[in-house]
Design a protein around this motif. Structure first.
Motif, PDB file in Angstrom:
ATOM      1  N   ALA A 157     -34.677 100.796 -37.068  1.00  0.00           N
ATOM      2  CA  ALA A 157     -33.653 100.164 -37.909  1.00  0.00           C
ATOM      3  C   ALA A 157     -32.504 101.129 -38.175  1.00  0.00           C
ATOM      4  N   ARG A 158     -32.831 102.406 -38.405  1.00  0.00           N
ATOM      5  CA  ARG A 158     -31.766 103.403 -38.612  1.00  0.00           C
ATOM      6  C   ARG A 158     -30.921 103.574 -37.349  1.00  0.00           C
ATOM      7  N   ALA A 207     -24.501 100.245 -34.726  1.00  0.00           N
ATOM      8  CA  ALA A 207     -23.582  99.208 -35.177  1.00  0.00           C
ATOM      9  C   ALA A 207     -22.357  99.825 -35.839  1.00  0.00           C
ATOM     10  N   ILE A 208     -22.551 100.938 -36.525  1.00  0.00           N
ATOM     11  CA  ILE A 208     -21.420 101.606 -37.184  1.00  0.00           C
ATOM     12  C   ILE A 208     -20.526 102.273 -36.144  1.00  0.00           C
ATOM     13  N   GLN A 258     -38.823 101.807 -39.176  1.00  0.00           N
ATOM     14  CA  GLN A 258     -37.728 102.359 -39.974  1.00  0.00           C
ATOM     15  C   GLN A 258     -36.771 103.164 -39.098  1.00  0.00           C
ATOM     16  N   ALA A 310     -30.433 101.352 -35.002  1.00  0.00           N
ATOM     17  CA  ALA A 310     -29.624 100.140 -34.817  1.00  0.00           C
ATOM     18  C   ALA A 310     -28.441 100.140 -35.775  1.00  0.00           C
ATOM     19  N   ALA A 311     -28.655 100.589 -37.012  1.00  0.00           N
ATOM     20  CA  ALA A 311     -27.559 100.645 -37.983  1.00  0.00           C
ATOM     21  C   ALA A 311     -26.526 101.681 -37.561  1.00  0.00           C
ATOM     22  N   ALA A 312     -26.964 102.811 -37.056  1.00  0.00           N
ATOM     23  CA  ALA A 312     -26.034 103.846 -36.598  1.00  0.00           C
ATOM     24  C   ALA A 312     -25.253 103.372 -35.383  1.00  0.00           C
TER      25      ALA A 312
END
Length: 95
Positions: free
Chosen positions: A73-74, A80-81, A70, A76-78
């Motif tokens: 994933a957080r 990407a943003i 988790q 990677a999402a941060a």
């Protein structure tokens, strides 16, 4: 239980003060010292045990792996943003 050690140590000291024999005095003082140390160590052990956390709150390996996934994933999402968009056209190029 620690208070029993303290009570017995005080009783040994009382016997040591009331005796007239040097051997009984020496034995009673040694017993009082030993019981005093036992009282101190058991009181400290109980205090440490009371302050220690519950082992039921420990995370098992499967839960730890899930939490790591988790967090990854957080991240990677941060990332990407925050990454700038990769578009082919440059809007700042002169015409």
């Amino acid at each position: 239980m620690p208070w029993l050690y303290l009570l017995l140590a005080v009783a040994a000291l009382a016997v040591a003060f009331r005796t007239t024999s040097p051997w009984v005095l020496a034995v009673c003082l040694l017993v009082a010292l030993g019981l005093g140390v036992a009282w101190l160590l058991s009181a400290l052990a109980r205090r440490i045990e009371d302050r220690s956390g519950s082992t039921a709150l420990l995370v098992d390996p499967a839960e730890l792996q899930r939490l790591r996934e988790q967090a990854e994933a957080r991240r990677a999402a941060a990332a990407a943003i925050q990454a700038p968009p990769a578009s082919g056209s440059d809007s700042s190029a002169p015409l």
